[in-house]
Design a protein around this motif. Structure first.
Motif, PDB file in Angstrom:
ATOM      1  N   ILE A  65       4.579  17.426   2.283  1.00 30.12           N
ATOM      2  CA  ILE A  65       5.179  16.511   3.246  1.00 30.12           C
ATOM      3  C   ILE A  65       6.684  16.707   3.150  1.00 30.12           C
ATOM      4  O   ILE A  65       7.278  16.510   2.091  1.00 30.12           O
ATOM      5  CB  ILE A  65       4.832  15.048   2.950  1.00 30.12           C
ATOM      6  N   GLY A  69       8.588  13.826   7.361  1.00 27.19           N
ATOM      7  CA  GLY A  69       7.242  13.282   7.440  1.00 27.19           C
ATOM      8  C   GLY A  69       6.251  14.217   8.106  1.00 27.19           C
ATOM      9  O   GLY A  69       5.178  13.782   8.517  1.00 27.19           O
ATOM     10  N   THR A  81       1.138  13.575  13.356  1.00 28.35           N
ATOM     11  CA  THR A  81       1.315  12.904  12.065  1.00 28.35           C
ATOM     12  C   THR A  81       0.352  11.738  11.871  1.00 28.35           C
ATOM     13  O   THR A  81       0.569  10.923  10.993  1.00 28.35           O
ATOM     14  CB  THR A  81       2.760  12.384  11.930  1.00 28.35           C
ATOM     15  N   ALA A 114       4.440   8.139   5.232  1.00 31.05           N
ATOM     16  CA  ALA A 114       3.870   9.484   5.323  1.00 31.05           C
ATOM     17  C   ALA A 114       3.010   9.795   4.098  1.00 31.05           C
ATOM     18  O   ALA A 114       1.944  10.415   4.216  1.00 31.05           O
ATOM     19  CB  ALA A 114       4.989  10.519   5.470  1.00 31.05           C
TER      20      ALA A 114
END
Length: 140
Positions: A65, A69, A81, A114
């Motif tokens: 990551i 993000g 995402t 994230a």
């Protein structure tokens, strides 16, 4: 009065200059828009922690990551995402091997959401052996 038409005796020709111009513009367009290997440019600043380094295992699934993000699973970039896209990419990369250990490498500047999304996708995919990569703590 009769006007002579000399155009009937001219040989038709194809002008290649505009065709060459179009081909050069297309070549330049494709060279500029071609996707290069983004993993070679991906630089992570891992969070620091105290602890003993663990030897890397041969068949570890790598989930990266970056600071923005964006997710990378082994050699694949996840274009969206959301949890479903990440889960699908993880399942494609791992095939049916759910006992495979996962190495989660998140940049220190990555938004916490994230990382939570990555954990959620891994849990939904059935992975239980998850390791977090960190850098050694800086000595003062």
């Amino acid at each position: 009065m009769r006007i002579r038409d000399d155009r009937a005796h001219e040989e038709p020709e194809i002008n290649l200059v505009p065709l060459i111009d179009v081909i050069l513009v297309l070549i330049i367009f494709f060279v500029i828009t071609t996707t290069f290997d983004s993993r070679s440019m991906l630089q992570l600043q891992l969070p620091s922690a105290k602890g003993e380094p663990v030897a890397a295992q041969a068949k570890t699934l790598s989930v990266l990551i970056n600071a923005d993000g964006h997710y990378f699973v082994d050699e694949r970039e996840v274009l969206r995402t959301d949890v479903d896209a990440l889960k699908q990419t993880i399942e494609e990369a791992a095939d049916q091997d759910r006992d495979r250990p996962v190495l989660l490498r998140a940049d220190a500047r990555t938004p916490h959401q994230a990382v939570v999304t990555a954990y959620d996708a891994l849990a939904q995919a059935g992975f239980r052996k998850i390791q977090i990569a960190t850098a050694p703590e800086a000595k003062r």
